[in-house]
Design a protein around this motif. Structure first.
Motif, PDB file in Angstrom:
ATOM      1  N   VAL A 187     -45.269  -7.361  -2.047  1.00 10.41           N
ATOM      2  CA  VAL A 187     -46.254  -8.360  -2.471  1.00 10.41           C
ATOM      3  C   VAL A 187     -45.831  -9.133  -3.721  1.00 10.41           C
ATOM      4  CG1 VAL A 187     -48.209  -7.208  -1.394  1.00 10.41           C
ATOM      5  CG2 VAL A 187     -47.563  -6.583  -3.734  1.00 10.41           C
ATOM      6  N   GLU A 188     -44.827  -8.657  -4.426  1.00 11.51           N
ATOM      7  CA  GLU A 188     -44.308  -9.367  -5.590  1.00 11.51           C
ATOM      8  C   GLU A 188     -42.805  -9.191  -5.643  1.00 11.51           C
ATOM      9  OE1 GLU A 188     -45.871 -11.267  -7.690  1.00 11.51           O
ATOM     10  OE2 GLU A 188     -47.996 -10.739  -7.502  1.00 11.51           O
ATOM     11  N   ARG A 189     -42.106 -10.242  -6.045  1.00 15.47           N
ATOM     12  CA  ARG A 189     -40.657 -10.186  -6.274  1.00 15.47           C
ATOM     13  C   ARG A 189     -40.336 -10.963  -7.540  1.00 15.47           C
ATOM     14  NH1 ARG A 189     -37.445  -8.702  -1.725  1.00 15.47           N
ATOM     15  NH2 ARG A 189     -38.606  -8.689   0.245  1.00 15.47           N
ATOM     16  N   SER A 190     -39.313 -10.522  -8.233  1.00 13.26           N
ATOM     17  CA  SER A 190     -38.863 -11.257  -9.414  1.00 13.26           C
ATOM     18  C   SER A 190     -37.386 -10.973  -9.649  1.00 13.26           C
ATOM     19  CB  SER A 190     -39.678 -10.835 -10.641  1.00 13.26           C
ATOM     20  OG  SER A 190     -39.264 -11.573 -11.776  1.00 13.26           O
ATOM     21  N   LEU A 191     -36.664 -11.973 -10.113  1.00  9.29           N
ATOM     22  CA  LEU A 191     -35.278 -11.801 -10.526  1.00  9.29           C
ATOM     23  C   LEU A 191     -35.221 -11.802 -12.044  1.00  9.29           C
ATOM     24  CD1 LEU A 191     -33.354 -14.151  -8.058  1.00  9.29           C
ATOM     25  CD2 LEU A 191     -33.312 -11.647  -8.106  1.00  9.29           C
ATOM     26  N   VAL A 192     -34.604 -10.771 -12.610  1.00  9.68           N
ATOM     27  CA  VAL A 192     -34.523 -10.640 -14.066  1.00  9.68           C
ATOM     28  C   VAL A 192     -33.074 -10.389 -14.477  1.00  9.68           C
ATOM     29  CG1 VAL A 192     -36.880  -9.747 -14.222  1.00  9.68           C
ATOM     30  CG2 VAL A 192     -34.978  -8.135 -14.020  1.00  9.68           C
ATOM     31  N   PRO A 193     -32.678 -10.829 -15.665  1.00  7.34           N
ATOM     32  CA  PRO A 193     -31.325 -10.528 -16.143  1.00  7.34           C
ATOM     33  C   PRO A 193     -31.114  -9.021 -16.249  1.00  7.34           C
ATOM     34  CG  PRO A 193     -32.384 -12.193 -17.517  1.00  7.34           C
ATOM     35  CD  PRO A 193     -33.456 -11.634 -16.622  1.00  7.34           C
ATOM     36  N   PHE A 194     -29.885  -8.597 -16.052  1.00  8.70           N
ATOM     37  CA  PHE A 194     -29.578  -7.178 -16.208  1.00  8.70           C
ATOM     38  C   PHE A 194     -29.952  -6.706 -17.609  1.00  8.70           C
ATOM     39  CE2 PHE A 194     -25.929  -7.799 -12.998  1.00  8.70           C
ATOM     40  CZ  PHE A 194     -26.774  -7.520 -11.936  1.00  8.70           C
ATOM     41  N   GLY A 195     -30.627  -5.572 -17.671  1.00 12.12           N
ATOM     42  CA  GLY A 195     -30.954  -4.965 -18.953  1.00 12.12           C
ATOM     43  C   GLY A 195     -29.806  -4.103 -19.453  1.00 12.12           C
ATOM     44  N   PRO A 196     -29.995  -3.449 -20.601  1.00 11.58           N
ATOM     45  CA  PRO A 196     -28.924  -2.652 -21.208  1.00 11.58           C
ATOM     46  C   PRO A 196     -28.428  -1.516 -20.313  1.00 11.58           C
ATOM     47  CG  PRO A 196     -30.676  -3.061 -22.793  1.00 11.58           C
ATOM     48  CD  PRO A 196     -31.185  -3.544 -21.473  1.00 11.58           C
ATOM     49  N   VAL A 197     -29.340  -0.835 -19.607  1.00 11.30           N
ATOM     50  CA  VAL A 197     -28.920   0.301 -18.782  1.00 11.30           C
ATOM     51  C   VAL A 197     -28.040  -0.170 -17.626  1.00 11.30           C
ATOM     52  CG1 VAL A 197     -29.707   2.181 -17.303  1.00 11.30           C
ATOM     53  CG2 VAL A 197     -30.953   1.653 -19.401  1.00 11.30           C
ATOM     54  N   ILE A 198     -28.491  -1.206 -16.900  1.00 10.21           N
ATOM     55  CA  ILE A 198     -27.692  -1.733 -15.795  1.00 10.21           C
ATOM     56  C   ILE A 198     -26.357  -2.255 -16.309  1.00 10.21           C
ATOM     57  CG2 ILE A 198     -27.551  -3.545 -14.045  1.00 10.21           C
ATOM     58  CD1 ILE A 198     -29.473  -1.433 -13.215  1.00 10.21           C
ATOM     59  N   THR A 199     -26.381  -2.953 -17.435  1.00 13.27           N
ATOM     60  CA  THR A 199     -25.159  -3.547 -17.984  1.00 13.27           C
ATOM     61  C   THR A 199     -24.104  -2.487 -18.277  1.00 13.27           C
ATOM     62  OG1 THR A 199     -26.392  -5.400 -18.919  1.00 13.27           O
ATOM     63  CG2 THR A 199     -24.218  -4.951 -19.845  1.00 13.27           C
ATOM     64  N   THR A 200     -24.518  -1.369 -18.844  1.00  7.85           N
ATOM     65  CA  THR A 200     -23.552  -0.316 -19.161  1.00  7.85           C
ATOM     66  C   THR A 200     -22.994   0.347 -17.911  1.00  7.85           C
ATOM     67  OG1 THR A 200     -25.302   1.353 -19.376  1.00  7.85           O
ATOM     68  CG2 THR A 200     -24.647   0.182 -21.383  1.00  7.85           C
ATOM     69  N   ARG A 201     -23.685   0.198 -16.776  1.00  6.18           N
ATOM     70  CA  ARG A 201     -23.248   0.846 -15.535  1.00  6.18           C
ATOM     71  C   ARG A 201     -22.632  -0.132 -14.539  1.00  6.18           C
ATOM     72  NH1 ARG A 201     -28.452   4.918 -14.725  1.00  6.18           N
ATOM     73  NH2 ARG A 201     -28.137   5.953 -16.728  1.00  6.18           N
ATOM     74  N   LEU A 202     -22.425  -1.376 -14.956  1.00  6.76           N
ATOM     75  CA  LEU A 202     -21.947  -2.384 -14.015  1.00  6.76           C
ATOM     76  C   LEU A 202     -20.659  -1.983 -13.278  1.00  6.76           C
ATOM     77  CD1 LEU A 202     -22.652  -5.867 -15.634  1.00  6.76           C
ATOM     78  CD2 LEU A 202     -23.553  -4.955 -13.483  1.00  6.76           C
ATOM     79  N   PRO A 203     -19.635  -1.466 -13.953  1.00 12.96           N
ATOM     80  CA  PRO A 203     -18.422  -1.089 -13.208  1.00 12.96           C
ATOM     81  C   PRO A 203     -18.710  -0.075 -12.101  1.00 12.96           C
ATOM     82  CG  PRO A 203     -17.973  -1.168 -15.553  1.00 12.96           C
ATOM     83  CD  PRO A 203     -19.447  -1.295 -15.413  1.00 12.96           C
ATOM     84  N   TRP A 204     -19.523   0.937 -12.407  1.00 12.52           N
ATOM     85  CA  TRP A 204     -19.857   1.957 -11.410  1.00 12.52           C
ATOM     86  C   TRP A 204     -20.706   1.367 -10.284  1.00 12.52           C
ATOM     87  CZ3 TRP A 204     -24.590   4.161  -9.882  1.00 12.52           C
ATOM     88  CH2 TRP A 204     -24.470   5.271  -9.027  1.00 12.52           C
ATOM     89  N   LEU A 205     -21.709   0.560 -10.639  1.00 14.08           N
ATOM     90  CA  LEU A 205     -22.582  -0.036  -9.633  1.00 14.08           C
ATOM     91  C   LEU A 205     -21.812  -0.965  -8.697  1.00 14.08           C
ATOM     92  CD1 LEU A 205     -25.636  -0.778 -11.939  1.00 14.08           C
ATOM     93  CD2 LEU A 205     -25.620   0.819 -10.014  1.00 14.08           C
ATOM     94  N   ARG A 206     -20.857  -1.705  -9.263  1.00 11.63           N
ATOM     95  CA  ARG A 206     -20.040  -2.589  -8.425  1.00 11.63           C
ATOM     96  C   ARG A 206     -19.102  -1.777  -7.543  1.00 11.63           C
ATOM     97  NH1 ARG A 206     -19.680  -7.081 -13.207  1.00 11.63           N
ATOM     98  NH2 ARG A 206     -21.354  -8.409 -12.372  1.00 11.63           N
ATOM     99  N   ALA A 207     -18.575  -0.682  -8.070  1.00 10.57           N
ATOM    100  CA  ALA A 207     -17.709   0.185  -7.265  1.00 10.57           C
ATOM    101  C   ALA A 207     -18.470   0.807  -6.104  1.00 10.57           C
ATOM    102  CB  ALA A 207     -17.099   1.275  -8.143  1.00 10.57           C
TER     103      ALA A 207
END
Length: 228
Positions: A187-207
């Motif tokens: 019922v709701e969707r939003s796009l938000v910039p990556f926060g600090p937690v996601i940013t620190t895990r970007l290499p792993w998340l992309r892998a």
């Protein structure tokens, strides 16, 4: 459905102990869905993983009877203090998900659970801040359990509103809730910039293939599920 930016809502002047999840974009998105639901006075509401208590207080301001739970004692104390400061009655209980209110039924259940995929398969220790967001390698350790218990805590025509990231599988949430006999939809969707937690895990998340090389925003969704 149009994906819009999450606009901050006025959730009051909240106080948080160190390590307690303060209201962020996901909180505001879920608050917007709660407002759209039109909570009436006397509604029995449960806020699972209450954190600061922001959503519990939002419901209490409508005259609802509100219970809230959190596995973190710091969150429980924070939510209780915020309720006192706001002059609102919220029954805040310490424990895992619905454990503290087992056997009770509610008209509305809201939850902003931990949902960030983590390289560590186990949950964070409960006295550490990471318990508010770390949710195992698929990000579904709490989400799956909420999907499983929801039919048993909702009254007839009761509603679940749960927010989580697109990273942990929106279609899987819809499938589980539908398979349990609930009518559900995003019922709701939003796009938000990556926060600090996601940013620190970007290499792993992309892998893991969860985030593309050129992606720089996270999709948040609110899932609504209703019992017949």
């Amino acid at each position: 459905m149009t994906i819009a930016a999450a606009r901050p809502m006025d959730l009051g002047n909240l106080w948080t102990l160190p390590g307690v999840y303060a209201p962020q974009a996901d909180t505001h998105l879920l608050a917007r869905a709660m407002n759209a639901e039109g909570i009436a006075a006397g509604t029995d509401v449960l806020d699972v993983c209450t954190g600061s208590g922001a959503l519990a207080l939002l419901a209490a301001r409508t005259g609802a009877r509100v219970s809230a739970t959190d596995i973190s004692w710091r969150a429980v104390l924070t939510a209780r203090m915020n309720a006192v400061r706001a002059g609102l009655h919220v029954r805040v209980r310490h424990g895992d998900l619905i454990g503290p209110v087992a056997g009770q039924r509610f008209d509305l259940v809201v939850s902003n659970p931990p949902y960030v995929p983590s390289p560590r398969a186990h949950l964070a220790r409960i006295h550490r801040p990471g318990v508010a967001w770390n949710a195992g390698c698929c990000g579904r350790q709490a989400v799956d359990r909420i999907c499983a218990f929801t039919p048993g805590v909702l009254r007839p025509h009761g509603v679940l509103l749960m927010v989580h990231s697109g990273l942990c599988g929106v279609e899987e949430t819809l499938r589980q809730l539908t398979d349990s006999g609930l009518r559900c939809a995003v019922v709701e969707r939003s796009l938000v910039p990556f926060g600090p937690v996601i940013t620190t895990r970007l290499p792993w998340l992309r892998a893991q293939g969860l985030i593309g090389a050129d992606e720089n925003r996270e999709e948040l969704v609110v899932v609504r599920a209703e019992r017949s």
